[in-house]
Enzyme design. Structure first.
Site, short mmCIF file in Angstrom:
data_model
loop_
_atom_site.label_atom_id
_atom_site.label_comp_id
_atom_site.label_asym_id
_atom_site.label_seq_id
_atom_site.Cartn_x
_atom_site.Cartn_y
_atom_site.Cartn_z
N GLU A 114 0.90 -1.23 -0.02
CA GLU A 114 -0.10 0.19 0.02
C GLU A 114 0.84 1.20 0.06
O GLU A 114 2.03 1.27 0.56
CB GLU A 114 -0.99 -0.04 1.45
CG GLU A 114 -1.95 1.06 1.17
CD GLU A 114 -3.10 1.11 2.35
OE1 GLU A 114 -3.41 -0.16 2.55
OE2 GLU A 114 -3.38 2.06 3.00
N ASP A 162 0.24 5.47 0.70
CA ASP A 162 -0.86 6.17 1.02
C ASP A 162 -0.56 7.87 1.01
O ASP A 162 0.57 7.91 1.31
CB ASP A 162 -1.28 5.86 2.63
CG ASP A 162 -1.76 4.49 2.91
OD1 ASP A 162 -2.41 4.05 1.76
OD2 ASP A 162 -1.47 4.06 3.73
N GLU A 202 -2.78 10.44 3.03
CA GLU A 202 -4.05 10.44 4.05
C GLU A 202 -4.12 11.81 4.70
O GLU A 202 -3.12 12.34 5.08
CB GLU A 202 -3.71 9.54 5.06
CG GLU A 202 -3.97 7.92 4.40
CD GLU A 202 -3.78 7.14 5.58
OE1 GLU A 202 -4.50 6.12 5.70
OE2 GLU A 202 -2.66 7.12 6.45
#
Length: 294
Positions: A112, A114, A116
């Site tokens: 993953e 990210d 955010e």
């Protein structure tokens, strides 16, 4: 004369701590065409908390649900960007995300990457968190590779463009085409190499999102709204031929950053980075060898 020259230099040279980063000199977002939401994405969850108007997507969180979306196809490298605007006011506990993942293809052992927005309380800035998980480091006992920033602008006032460039040799996070972080491939064990899909979502992460869970989502302020537009996703899909060339964040076809881009990134990290996992003395860096290997 010396005093005059010093005064002249102050006028001519911008302060290193000026309000805006130095120009990166290259704008990778301009190399990719915007696409409509429905051309590249589908709703993943919370369809009743999502609407599309003239290619601008709105998703929201309330007591009943949040919402998420996913790209139609997976990629093995590429440039992935969107212009995003987040909600002002009390948003503690709320995560607005734009990220790459293969969690559905490799549950319990996924990769993953990210971007955010960590919600906040009144009078405090949003924190932009970047993170990388490799082969299950985001599953079970979490081994995050977080770098966090307080942006040089208010992300609630207007749309700004946030992007991830992922190639076989590096991951570069960009904000308005300014590189804010480069995560190089130092070994196969510390770099995501399997195909990933592009996602976005808004959800309740009260247990950790705001000051390590000190402040929770307060649904008196619902709905919590995030807006996305100017979607861009280009590069090598998982179905592309082997000769598909990975994209670059710089004029160099081989990747990397120019000196001007590196200068802009150093400025951001010097004045706006608020956390770097490699500098955290509480972390076990035997689990993150990229922090000390060249």
């Amino acid at each position: 004369m010396a005093i005059f020259l010093s005064f002249l230099l102050i006028l001519l040279l911008p302060s290193a701590n000026a309000g805006w980063p130095p120009s990166p000199g290259y704008w990778p977002s301009s190399k990719f065409r915007p696409m409509s939401f429905y051309k590249g994405f589908r709703n993943l969850w919370g369809p009743g908390h999502q609407s599309v108007d003239q290619n601008a997507l709105t998703i929201w969180l309330d007591r009943t649900s949040g919402s998420g979306f996913k790209s139609v196809k997976p990629f093995r490298s590429g440039y992935f960007g969107a212009s995003i605007k987040v909600q002002p006011g009390y948003t503690a506990g709320v995560i607005t995300a734009f990220y790459l993942s293969n969690n559905e293809a490799h549950p319990g052992f996924h990769d993953e990457v990210d971007i955010e927005f960590l919600g906040t309380t009144f009078g405090k800035p949003y924190t932009l968190q970047t993170n990388v998980y490799i082969r299950g480091s985001g599953d079970g006992k979490i081994i995050g590779r977080e770098m966090k920033f307080h942006l040089w602008f208010d992300p609630t006032k207007d749309f700004h463009h946030y992007a991830i460039l992922w190639s076989p040799r590096e991951i570069i996070f960009l904000v308005d085409d300014v590189p804010i972080r480069r995560y190089p491939r130092k070994s196969a064990a510390t770099f995501p190499l399997r195909p990933m899909w592009l996602y976005g979502s808004i959800w309740d992460a009260s247990s950790w999102a705001t000051e390590d869970g000190k402040y929770k989502a307060d649904y008196r302020y619902q709905p919590f709204v995030a807006r996305y537009t100017n979607f861009k996703a280009g590069g090598c899909s998982a179905y592309a031929p082997a000769w598909c060339r990975p994209v670059s964040a710089s004029p160099f076809l081989s990747g990397g950053l120019t000196m001007q881009q590196r200068r802009a990134m150093r400025w951001v990290q010097r004045y706006h980075m608020v956390y770097n996992y490699c500098r955290d003395p509480k972390r076990n860096h035997a689990l993150t060898p990229e922090c000390w290997t060249k």
